[in-house]
Scaffold this active site. Structure first.
Site, short mmCIF file in Angstrom:
data_model
loop_
_atom_site.label_atom_id
_atom_site.label_comp_id
_atom_site.label_asym_id
_atom_site.label_seq_id
_atom_site.Cartn_x
_atom_site.Cartn_y
_atom_site.Cartn_z
N HIS A 1 -0.34 0.11 -10.20
CA HIS A 1 -1.15 -0.69 -9.31
C HIS A 1 -1.61 -1.81 -9.94
CE1 HIS A 1 -3.36 -0.75 -5.25
NE2 HIS A 1 -3.40 -2.05 -5.62
N ARG B 1 0.86 -1.11 -0.08
CA ARG B 1 -0.04 -0.13 -0.07
C ARG B 1 0.93 1.23 0.02
NH1 ARG B 1 -3.20 -3.04 -1.53
NH2 ARG B 1 -5.28 -3.44 -0.81
#
Length: 309
Positions: free
Chosen positions: A272, A224
């Site tokens: 991502h 993250r």
């Protein structure tokens, strides 16, 4: 009894179709279309608006669309007593292993360097390293961390692992807890972050941690964006202590065009995409948990709220 899909910024139609195909007769709503809030007992969610679920008095389960659940747990207004589940999927796991291996190989063979050389028409050879001579440290030895460790081991890397609590992982030299963190980092020529995002792990990739890595270490973050203190990373790269970084996750996504990461020659950016959830692959386990909820049976892949994962 109905299911609500909440996924701002994502196309929900593929998810709705997969749920209805897997479970004919299931009543599926897509937020924010009109629906009766009292009917909804099961929500399938990714990055829901904060405070949304407190408006559903009969909600029993919130299922994450992916392996991460921090996007759910970060909402301080979640209804009490609601169970939360995550996705555990072989496809996601395999894809993550392949991606991390590709980034590690990219680094030791200098492929990112050659992209830059081609743009500048420079003939500049890079002294590559071999897997057998490279130590890779993995922070986080959950399902994904174990899979990445196994992939790297099979490709002849020396693999080290660190986790909050003691864990056993085949073919990995394992460390755990704060007391063993420094020794782990000293053996991490390439550091891969696969930690869950919790209060304890937020901002863990900071100057103090980087300073414990060997000089010339490389950082890969596929967990993250909130794990990383961005300014500290850039300072450590610019000082020469770190060789660079490969980043797939960011505090703000999409990464703003004015962000300095875009222009940094030693930071490799991907949007991502290390492992992408495929609805047709994970919907069967979500539909099974829907049935388990109706039958008041224990849910699969339930999140331990006290741990945050």
């Amino acid at each position: 009894m109905s299911v609500l899909i909440v996924s701002p910024g994502r196309d929900p139609e593929e998810w709705k179709k997969a749920l209805e195909n897997q479970h004919p007769g299931m009543n599926v709503y897509v937020y924010p279309e009109d629906h009766d809030n009292e009917e909804v007992e099961f929500a399938l969610s990714w990055n829901h608006p904060r405070g949304l679920f407190k408006n559903y008095p009969n909600l029993k389960v919130i299922a994450s669309m992916g392996a991460g659940v921090d996007h759910i747990l970060s909402d301080s207004a979640l209804p009490e007593g609601v169970e939360i589940t995550k996705v555990v999927d072989d496809t996601l796991t395999e894809d993550m292993g392949d991606f991390v291996l590709s980034q590690v190989m990219n680094h030791i063979r200098g492929l990112h360097h050659y992209v830059k050389c081609q743009k500048e028409k420079e003939w500049d050879k890079f002294q590559y390293r071999r897997p057998q001579d490279t130590k890779v440290g993995i922070m986080g030895l959950g399902t994904l961390g174990n899979a990445v460790a196994d992939k790297l081991h099979k490709n002849f890397f020396k693999v080290y692992g660190w986790s909050r609590t003691e864990k056993s992982c085949d073919n990995v030299t394992s460390f755990h807890g704060k007391d063993q963190l420094e020794e782990f980092l000293e053996n991490s020529e390439i550091l891969v972050c696969l930690l869950p995002l919790t209060e304890d792990t937020e901002n863990i990739l900071n100057a103090d941690l980087f300073d414990m890595l060997p000089e010339g270490a490389y950082v890969i973050n596929v967990a993250r964006g909130e794990h990383l203190v961005e300014h500290d990373l850039m300072e450590m790269i610019d000082s020469g202590h770190l060789a660079g970084a490969s980043l797939d996750v960011f505090r703000e996504e999409p990464l703003p065009q004015e962000h300095p990461f875009w222009e940094h020659s030693k930071i490799n950016i991907t949007p991502h995409i290390a492992s992408l959830t495929k609805p047709e692959s994970v919907v069967p386990q979500i539909a099974e948990n829907y049935d388990r909820m109706k039958e008041e049976e224990p849910l699969k892949n339930k999140v331990e709220l006290d741990k945050g994962y």
